[in-house]
Design a protein around this motif. Structure first.
Motif, PDB file in Angstrom:
ATOM      1  N   GLY A  31       0.811  -1.221   0.000  1.00 37.06           N
ATOM      2  CA  GLY A  31       0.000   0.000   0.000  1.00 37.06           C
ATOM      3  C   GLY A  31       0.838   1.262   0.000  1.00 37.06           C
ATOM      4  N   THR A  93      -1.394  -0.591   3.959  1.00 37.79           N
ATOM      5  CA  THR A  93      -2.730  -1.201   4.017  1.00 37.79           C
ATOM      6  C   THR A  93      -2.918  -1.896   5.362  1.00 37.79           C
ATOM      7  OG1 THR A  93      -2.482  -1.634   1.668  1.00 37.79           O
ATOM      8  CG2 THR A  93      -4.245  -2.820   2.781  1.00 37.79           C
ATOM      9  N   ALA A 103     -10.564  -8.118  -4.524  1.00 39.02           N
ATOM     10  CA  ALA A 103      -9.447  -7.227  -4.858  1.00 39.02           C
ATOM     11  C   ALA A 103      -9.519  -6.895  -6.347  1.00 39.02           C
ATOM     12  CB  ALA A 103      -8.127  -7.913  -4.527  1.00 39.02           C
ATOM     13  N   VAL A 116      -1.296  -6.185  -2.358  1.00 38.98           N
ATOM     14  CA  VAL A 116      -2.407  -6.082  -1.406  1.00 38.98           C
ATOM     15  C   VAL A 116      -3.156  -7.416  -1.352  1.00 38.98           C
ATOM     16  CG1 VAL A 116      -4.596  -4.877  -0.983  1.00 38.98           C
ATOM     17  CG2 VAL A 116      -2.604  -3.584  -1.766  1.00 38.98           C
ATOM     18  N   TYR A 120      -3.508  -9.764   1.981  1.00 39.27           N
ATOM     19  CA  TYR A 120      -4.797 -10.176   2.576  1.00 39.27           C
ATOM     20  C   TYR A 120      -4.883 -11.702   2.673  1.00 39.27           C
ATOM     21  CZ  TYR A 120      -6.977  -5.534   2.501  1.00 39.27           C
ATOM     22  OH  TYR A 120      -7.286  -4.230   2.744  1.00 39.27           O
ATOM     23  N   LEU A 198     -15.103  -7.137   2.332  1.00 43.64           N
ATOM     24  CA  LEU A 198     -14.326  -5.951   1.949  1.00 43.64           C
ATOM     25  C   LEU A 198     -14.124  -5.956   0.439  1.00 43.64           C
ATOM     26  CD1 LEU A 198     -12.411  -3.577   2.974  1.00 43.64           C
ATOM     27  CD2 LEU A 198     -10.555  -5.205   2.659  1.00 43.64           C
ATOM     28  N   TYR A 200     -11.651  -3.910  -2.329  1.00 40.19           N
ATOM     29  CA  TYR A 200     -10.504  -3.008  -2.407  1.00 40.19           C
ATOM     30  C   TYR A 200     -10.228  -2.779  -3.889  1.00 40.19           C
ATOM     31  CZ  TYR A 200      -5.920  -1.060  -1.218  1.00 40.19           C
ATOM     32  OH  TYR A 200      -4.850  -0.215  -1.052  1.00 40.19           O
ATOM     33  N   THR A 222     -15.544  -0.364   1.300  1.00 42.53           N
ATOM     34  CA  THR A 222     -14.838  -0.302   0.017  1.00 42.53           C
ATOM     35  C   THR A 222     -13.656   0.663   0.124  1.00 42.53           C
ATOM     36  OG1 THR A 222     -16.924  -0.733  -1.108  1.00 42.53           O
ATOM     37  CG2 THR A 222     -15.133   0.159  -2.454  1.00 42.53           C
ATOM     38  N   ILE A 223     -12.463   0.106  -0.017  1.00 41.94           N
ATOM     39  CA  ILE A 223     -11.258   0.935   0.076  1.00 41.94           C
ATOM     40  C   ILE A 223     -10.736   1.183  -1.329  1.00 41.94           C
ATOM     41  CG2 ILE A 223      -8.907   1.075   0.986  1.00 41.94           C
ATOM     42  CD1 ILE A 223      -9.764  -0.815   3.207  1.00 41.94           C
ATOM     43  N   SER A 225      -7.428   3.177  -3.530  1.00 37.31           N
ATOM     44  CA  SER A 225      -6.116   3.806  -3.405  1.00 37.31           C
ATOM     45  C   SER A 225      -6.070   4.926  -4.437  1.00 37.31           C
ATOM     46  CB  SER A 225      -5.018   2.778  -3.656  1.00 37.31           C
ATOM     47  OG  SER A 225      -3.763   3.402  -3.536  1.00 37.31           O
ATOM     48  N   GLU A 257      -4.846   5.380   0.712  1.00 39.08           N
ATOM     49  CA  GLU A 257      -6.101   4.627   0.760  1.00 39.08           C
ATOM     50  C   GLU A 257      -7.164   5.422   1.524  1.00 39.08           C
ATOM     51  OE1 GLU A 257      -5.082   1.047   2.734  1.00 39.08           O
ATOM     52  OE2 GLU A 257      -3.884   0.324   1.058  1.00 39.08           O
ATOM     53  N   ASP A 259     -11.721   5.533   2.375  1.00 44.36           N
ATOM     54  CA  ASP A 259     -13.045   4.918   2.269  1.00 44.36           C
ATOM     55  C   ASP A 259     -13.701   5.468   1.003  1.00 44.36           C
ATOM     56  OD1 ASP A 259     -15.761   4.416   2.386  1.00 44.36           O
ATOM     57  OD2 ASP A 259     -15.864   4.605   4.569  1.00 44.36           O
TER      58      ASP A 259
END
Ligand SMILES: Cc1cc2nc3c(=O)[nH]c(=O)nc-3n(C[C@H](O)[C@H](O)[C@H](O)COP(=O)(O)OP(=O)(O)OC[C@H]3O[C@@H](n4cnc5c(N)ncnc54)[C@H](O)[C@@H]3O)c2cc1C
Ligand code: FES
Length: 285
Positions: A31, A93, A103, A116, A120, A198, A200, A222-223, A225, A257, A259
């Protein structure tokens, strides 16, 4: 000076370079990014560190040639140096067990989602990858993403490879029609929807914006970048300022990163176009 020790072309105008940078390799986490300057009169640009090799003291960058600096970087050969590197920058991250993580990488964003996705999965998440590009020739790192994810979908805008459409179409389909089982197989039909814990996403701004619109009704975290234009990367210039949840944030120090449901997308899309004229002139020069 930082020496380039390896270089490959992953797709038309997408390069992968490995650079000797032992101090950064020791510290950088998924990240995070570095600021790189190719030469003395040049500008600094932010690039994500995709891989690191602590034993060999190297970091790997994958970038798309889109303007003057990325083209100058792409022109360097193995054995040549870049002038300076600053990093690690930005927050890493938050890697923890969520359950099922989707992802998503679009275009060169696939390179950024890879570390990432790996991270995870390494802590026990089930990772469903979705990668996409305009055409088959522009799909990168498919093999690496297949081994980083429990399951992978590939899309192209023109249908020349994988499924025709956008990464967000697959996400929509997963959420509206399918189940994500604990074994992370997406099944057609089923009784009670089991949504990802999640999502991303990394890629072009319009892609990330659409992804957040898809997940919003389901209230799935929901993230994204973000890639605002950065000058120093250390919080001094304000170039990378954004609006998130009604507050001003700096992409370099508070991010990259955020939201995705709280991002003011229209503002960042507008602000990223503010130097188009100058960028074109620099490229022509
Ligand atoms: C945290 C972060 C990580 C990034 N990681 C990657 C990566 O791993 N691989 C990759 O290919 N790209 C990445 N980018 C985008 C990359 O920094 C830009 O493509 C690059 O700066 C373009 O420079 P240029 O001179 O070649 O093009 P320019 O002609 O200067 O710009 C072309 C477009 O790139 C964007 N851009 C320009 N300057 C900057 C800047 N200083 N910071 C951010 N965006 C800029 C603008 O939208 C602009 O319209 C990242 C951006 C950020 C903010
Ligand atoms: S790049 Fe200057 S404050 Fe973020």
């Amino acid at each position: 000076m930082y020496k380039i020790v390896d270089k490959t072309e992953l797709a038309a105008s997408v390069k992968r370079i490995e650079i000797e940078a032992p101090e950064i390799a020791k510290k950088i986490l998924p990240g995070q990014f570095i600021m790189l300057r190719v030469d003395e009169p040049g500008e600094r640009i932010p690039l994500t560190v995709v891989e690191k090799n602590i034993d060999q003291g190297t970091i790997t960058l994958i970038f798309q040639e889109i303007g003057r600096t990325t083209k100058k970087l792409a022109a360097l050969e193995i054995g040549e140096d870049v002038l300076d590197l600053i990093g690690p920058l930005g927050h890493s991250t938050e890697i923890k067990k969520y359950g099922a993580v989707v992802a998503i990488g679009g275009g060169v964003g696939v390179a950024e989602i890879l570390p990432v996705a790996k991270a995870y999965r390494s802590v026990g998440n089930q990772v469903i990858g979705i990668i996409g590009a305009r055409t088959k020739e522009l799909i990168i790192l498919e093999k690496e993403m297949r081994s980083a994810c429990d399951q992978l979908y590939v899309t192209t805008d023109d249908g020349s490879y994988g499924e025709k459409g956008f990464v967000s179409d697959i996400l929509k389909r997963i959420l509206t029609n399918h189940l994500i089982t604990p074994a992370c197989q997406v099944l057609v039909g089923g009784q009670s929807p089991n949504y990802p814990d999640l999502v991303y996403a990394i890629g072009p701004l319009p892609m990330m914006k659409v992804v957040t619109e898809v997940t919003r009704p389901y209230q799935i975290k929901t993230i994204v970048s973000l890639n605002p234009i950065m000058v120093d990367g250390t919080g001094m210039c304000g170039s990378c300022r954004l609006e998130v949840g009604g507050e001003t944030k700096l992409g370099c120090c508070d991010g990259p990163e955020f939201d995705g449901h709280l991002v003011n997308w229209d503002l960042i899309i507008l602000r990223n176009k503010r130097f188009l004229e100058e960028e074109k002139k620099a490229l022509d020069r």
